[in-house]
Design a protein around this motif. Sequence first.
Motif, PDB file in Angstrom:
ATOM      1  N   VAL A 119      -3.171   2.762  -0.022  1.00  0.00           N
ATOM      2  CA  VAL A 119      -3.279   3.059   1.397  1.00  0.00           C
ATOM      3  C   VAL A 119      -2.364   2.974   2.847  1.00  0.00           C
ATOM      4  O   VAL A 119      -1.745   3.605   3.371  1.00  0.00           O
ATOM      5  CB  VAL A 119      -4.773   2.250   2.007  1.00  0.00           C
ATOM      6  CG1 VAL A 119      -4.978   2.234   3.465  1.00  0.00           C
ATOM      7  CG2 VAL A 119      -6.272   2.838   1.360  1.00  0.00           C
ATOM      8  N   VAL A 120      -1.588   2.015   1.754  1.00  0.00           N
ATOM      9  CA  VAL A 120      -0.428   1.382   2.492  1.00  0.00           C
ATOM     10  C   VAL A 120       0.983   2.353   2.439  1.00  0.00           C
ATOM     11  O   VAL A 120       1.395   2.865   3.150  1.00  0.00           O
ATOM     12  CB  VAL A 120       0.281  -0.287   1.376  1.00  0.00           C
ATOM     13  CG1 VAL A 120       2.062   0.116   1.967  1.00  0.00           C
ATOM     14  CG2 VAL A 120      -0.086  -0.913   2.222  1.00  0.00           C
ATOM     15  N   PRO A 159     -11.111   0.075   0.213  1.00  0.00           N
ATOM     16  CA  PRO A 159      -9.330  -0.316   0.273  1.00  0.00           C
ATOM     17  C   PRO A 159      -8.660   0.146   0.824  1.00  0.00           C
ATOM     18  O   PRO A 159      -7.574  -0.756   0.562  1.00  0.00           O
ATOM     19  CB  PRO A 159      -9.326   1.393  -1.164  1.00  0.00           C
ATOM     20  CG  PRO A 159      -9.729   1.880  -0.529  1.00  0.00           C
ATOM     21  CD  PRO A 159     -11.461   0.750  -0.016  1.00  0.00           C
ATOM     22  N   ALA A 160      -8.959  -0.189   2.457  1.00  0.00           N
ATOM     23  CA  ALA A 160      -8.623   0.249   3.508  1.00  0.00           C
ATOM     24  C   ALA A 160      -8.672  -1.956   4.868  1.00  0.00           C
ATOM     25  O   ALA A 160      -7.773  -1.413   5.231  1.00  0.00           O
ATOM     26  CB  ALA A 160      -8.721   1.225   4.332  1.00  0.00           C
ATOM     27  N   GLU A 161      -9.175  -2.696   3.594  1.00  0.00           N
ATOM     28  CA  GLU A 161      -9.893  -3.741   4.344  1.00  0.00           C
ATOM     29  C   GLU A 161      -8.380  -4.674   4.061  1.00  0.00           C
ATOM     30  O   GLU A 161      -7.949  -4.390   3.186  1.00  0.00           O
ATOM     31  CB  GLU A 161     -11.220  -4.503   4.034  1.00  0.00           C
ATOM     32  CG  GLU A 161     -10.874  -5.983   4.589  1.00  0.00           C
ATOM     33  CD  GLU A 161     -11.889  -5.099   5.595  1.00  0.00           C
ATOM     34  OE1 GLU A 161     -10.950  -6.201   6.388  1.00  0.00           O
ATOM     35  OE2 GLU A 161     -12.572  -3.724   5.954  1.00  0.00           O
ATOM     36  N   GLY A 162      -8.021  -5.656   5.304  1.00  0.00           N
ATOM     37  CA  GLY A 162      -6.762  -6.266   4.539  1.00  0.00           C
ATOM     38  C   GLY A 162      -5.650  -5.442   4.817  1.00  0.00           C
ATOM     39  O   GLY A 162      -4.422  -6.522   4.550  1.00  0.00           O
ATOM     40  N   VAL A 163      -5.344  -3.893   5.023  1.00  0.00           N
ATOM     41  CA  VAL A 163      -4.332  -3.393   5.005  1.00  0.00           C
ATOM     42  C   VAL A 163      -3.215  -3.960   6.466  1.00  0.00           C
ATOM     43  O   VAL A 163      -3.894  -3.159   7.294  1.00  0.00           O
ATOM     44  CB  VAL A 163      -4.244  -1.900   3.998  1.00  0.00           C
ATOM     45  CG1 VAL A 163      -2.348  -1.190   5.339  1.00  0.00           C
ATOM     46  CG2 VAL A 163      -4.692  -1.734   3.544  1.00  0.00           C
ATOM     47  N   PRO A 164      -2.120  -4.092   6.571  1.00  0.00           N
ATOM     48  CA  PRO A 164      -1.723  -4.375   7.616  1.00  0.00           C
ATOM     49  C   PRO A 164      -0.928  -3.312   8.526  1.00  0.00           C
ATOM     50  O   PRO A 164      -1.481  -2.381   7.973  1.00  0.00           O
ATOM     51  CB  PRO A 164      -0.860  -5.440   7.265  1.00  0.00           C
ATOM     52  CG  PRO A 164      -0.327  -5.279   5.448  1.00  0.00           C
ATOM     53  CD  PRO A 164      -1.276  -5.141   5.266  1.00  0.00           C
TER      54      PRO A 164
END
Length: 285
Positions: A119-120, A159-164
Amino acid sequence: MMPKIKVRGVKSYRSKRSVYHYHRATGIRIDIDLDTEPERFLARVRELDAKGATLAAAKVIEPRDETLGGLFNAWKRSEEWKGLKPQTRVTYERVIDSEVGALKKIRKRPIREFVPSFVVGVRDAVAKKQKRWMGNYAVKVLRTAFAWGRLHGWCSANPAEGVPLLPRPVDSPMRNRPWSADEFMTVWERAPATLKRALSLAHYAGLRVGDIVVVPWSAWDGEVLTVRQSKTGHIVQIRAPRPLRDELNEAKREGTQILVNERAQPYTRDGLQTNLWRLVKKLEA
């Protein structure tokens, strides 16, 4: 007494000296006497067997499309999607649409490939092509889509949770900053009458564009403006400062809505934003 005849696929039972027969697969009652018309009875059973097979085939569940596009499509068919505000759905489509969305090229990627590091990479690739805002917005939409997917069995984790989100560069100009009082008056004094009213509602009452275009005259009592905010659903009462009070009390009421265009027709959200943008660009030139 004749021996009881059992027919495969048929459920029979006696009630009040009568015997009733039901086809098991379809649940349809067979109104033919098995003892007196066995051939007709069996022909009807075969007919219902064929119908039952057709119904069973129709119930076969198609394999789920375990891709990002499949997740997006399922989300858009859900009750949660239907409950979103129209403008929210429009902005989400800027990311998930199969033709023009920012993520259109990765819709065929399997769900299992989506981990935080992937995701990053998606965020950075979108930001490079369509600027930082869209890269960050893609992360926000993925976060929402996978949150829905986790609750509906598409994934075990988001998987996108916590991606800054990408931070704004220190040396970049601040976008959408509030106008100073002098800047507001400069724009307001040069605006046409219809846009002056819109600017006053935004500046003095703090209304968003989506609320400005729909607020009716019935919400104004000469002193207080009562508005249901489209974003939160909350009803707020705003005691108008004198400039807004004078503007509204002296305005000619040409329609149901407080704000109308030159043809006395209600503005659309996009129409108002476009006209305001053109005015500002003209003044900047």
